[in-house]
Design a protein around this motif. Sequence first.
Motif, short mmCIF file in Angstrom:
data_model
loop_
_atom_site.label_atom_id
_atom_site.label_comp_id
_atom_site.label_asym_id
_atom_site.label_seq_id
_atom_site.Cartn_x
_atom_site.Cartn_y
_atom_site.Cartn_z
N LEU A 38 26.53 -13.48 58.00
CA LEU A 38 27.83 -12.90 58.00
C LEU A 38 28.55 -12.74 56.76
O LEU A 38 29.06 -11.66 56.56
CB LEU A 38 28.59 -13.81 58.95
N LEU A 39 28.37 -13.58 55.93
CA LEU A 39 28.89 -13.48 54.55
C LEU A 39 28.34 -12.21 53.64
O LEU A 39 29.01 -11.60 53.01
CB LEU A 39 28.56 -14.84 53.57
N ASN A 40 26.95 -12.24 53.69
CA ASN A 40 26.37 -11.11 53.08
C ASN A 40 26.83 -9.73 53.47
O ASN A 40 27.13 -8.84 52.75
CB ASN A 40 24.65 -11.27 53.62
N ILE A 41 26.77 -9.54 54.76
CA ILE A 41 27.42 -8.19 55.34
C ILE A 41 28.77 -8.16 54.92
O ILE A 41 29.24 -6.87 54.59
CB ILE A 41 27.21 -7.84 57.06
N MET A 42 29.64 -9.10 55.03
CA MET A 42 30.99 -8.91 54.73
C MET A 42 31.22 -8.66 53.11
O MET A 42 32.07 -7.69 52.86
CB MET A 42 31.90 -10.14 55.02
#
Lengths: 369, 245
Positions: free
Chosen positions: A195-199
């Motif tokens: 999640l953090l990676n994509i955001m």
Amino acid sequence: MKHTLPILIRKEVTQFRRNKVLPRIVVMMPLMLVLVLPLVTQMDVKNISVAFIDHDRSPLTLRMESHLAHSNYFRLCEPVGSFEEAEQMLDDGKVDLVVSIPEHFERHLTLGDPKPILLEANAVNATKGAQGMQYALQTIASAAMEKARGRGAAIGAEQLLTVENRYNPTGNYRHFMLPALMIVLLILVCCFLPLLNIMTEKEHGTIEQINVTPVGRLEFILAKLIPYWLLALVLLAVAMLLAWAVYGLLPAGAAALVFLAAFLFALCISGFAVTIANISDTMQQAIFVMFFFVMFFMLMSGLFTPIDSMPRWAQGITYAFPPRYVIDVFRSVYLKGTLFAELWFDFLMLTLLAVVFNLLATVTYKKQS
Amino acid sequence: MDNIITVSNLTKQFGSFTAVDHITFAVSRGEIFGFLGANGAGKTTAMRMLCGLSKPTSGSGSVAGYDLRTQGEQIKRHIGYMSQRFSLYEDLTVAENMELYGGIYGLSRREVSDRVDQLLTALQFADHRDDLVGSLPLGWKQKLAFMVATVHRPELVFLDEPTGGVDPITRRQFWDLIRAAAAQGTTIFVTTHYMDEAEYCHRISIMVDGQIRALDTPAVLRARYGADTMEQVFYRLAREAKRGD
């Protein structure tokens, strides 16, 4: 294009390695989860202070008192004269449990007309109260049983309590907690990291640069998830080894089932994470939404409290939560040594949810606005 | 002449707001095409539709021979794009960024490494090959972004305000790169707010309130509006805008 996937995976791995914080936290995680958390999330209640009022003072009640005094769980306070005094102490929080033995208790018991023992517990802390009561009952019963055995009399089952912890014979809370903590590890790695990676890519605008290339949606997402799936399985293996080394806890059944369930679970929740990332515009929004769901995942899936004691409607909802199935597999395989044939429903549901969440992830990912 | 972009009545609406309002134009192969307009005139939205990042509400068109509405992914194989925002990976090195995009466009490992060497040498940037992109000054980042956008030798490159915030010397160097690419046959589609840069373009269009108000060579436009500079032409047209910034 066949060879874009390895190129993209290499990019993810390089970025992860170069991050100053993430690799360190990832190393810390299984250590903390196995070495520290089982000790602090203990729900075993110890040091329950007991006021023991004995109006009988027979050999049997003296034996009960000595059993309580010698138990790890209880701390017997100064002898208390009256019940009123004991109740006052309960009110003041000086004792957690009051045990009051009526006059001529042993005599009535021997005559087959037992007078009840009064147990009063402070249940402000419901767990402590309930467990204290339970331990006290066991302790008193064991004293009565010894006495009966000493006399050589036959004991009717209905006269005595039998409490037996099957599968986790010592009632060791750690053995119950460790599988749950391993799942928490999977949730952290497969929900939050992707999640953090994509955001981050969204907020930096780098995802737009990728969207104008011919990279397919599936390749891009797979390249993000595959490293985390592998990482999750490796961390799980580390946690399992630590649990064995430190607590002597090994799966009673096939470890392969644990890994299969963990992998399916990783597919489910990473698909879920990608979906949240797709529908979120900012990091703030994504994290908040994810915490909202993870809170329910953790508290409503039987990780810490049993699903069976939830209200019916809530039990219904838990069928949509992937942790419900994986925790069942973990605990069954770890503590009971259950076979695949008995766990097929869990595996079926994990597979089904993996398909559903990943379909959602694919549908919500748009290269074009 | 062979047109690499042709659009007709291309429109994009966001709710009741029409960002791009029935634009029709063509860009010929090998051209440097300046796409001008005030902030909020709809340039970026139009460009995003041409790149396949945004779906047109109505209208039709083709880019590099592929249909804008149905063959977006085909178009993406043949174009390069440099967005208004710097969008390379700051935690990867100069070479890693170029290799990544070269690989994505299907260049072999060998081709990628040759191309990276060639581009970095041309830029006199070979020393910084292994520097993290995040550590570079903005001017260099923009040049690098251009290199990455053209690493696969696309037929057509879209540049969205590539020189915003860049110093005049770097700006000039940047335009040298653009002209060099154009000389090799790459079509350049560029937006800018610098009117001196507009003069470098073969043809320019000026967008006002989502519509194309003027489209011709800089010389013809100057003559038509009786202006000495493109700046005056732009003032004349952009002042009519009803939309705010």
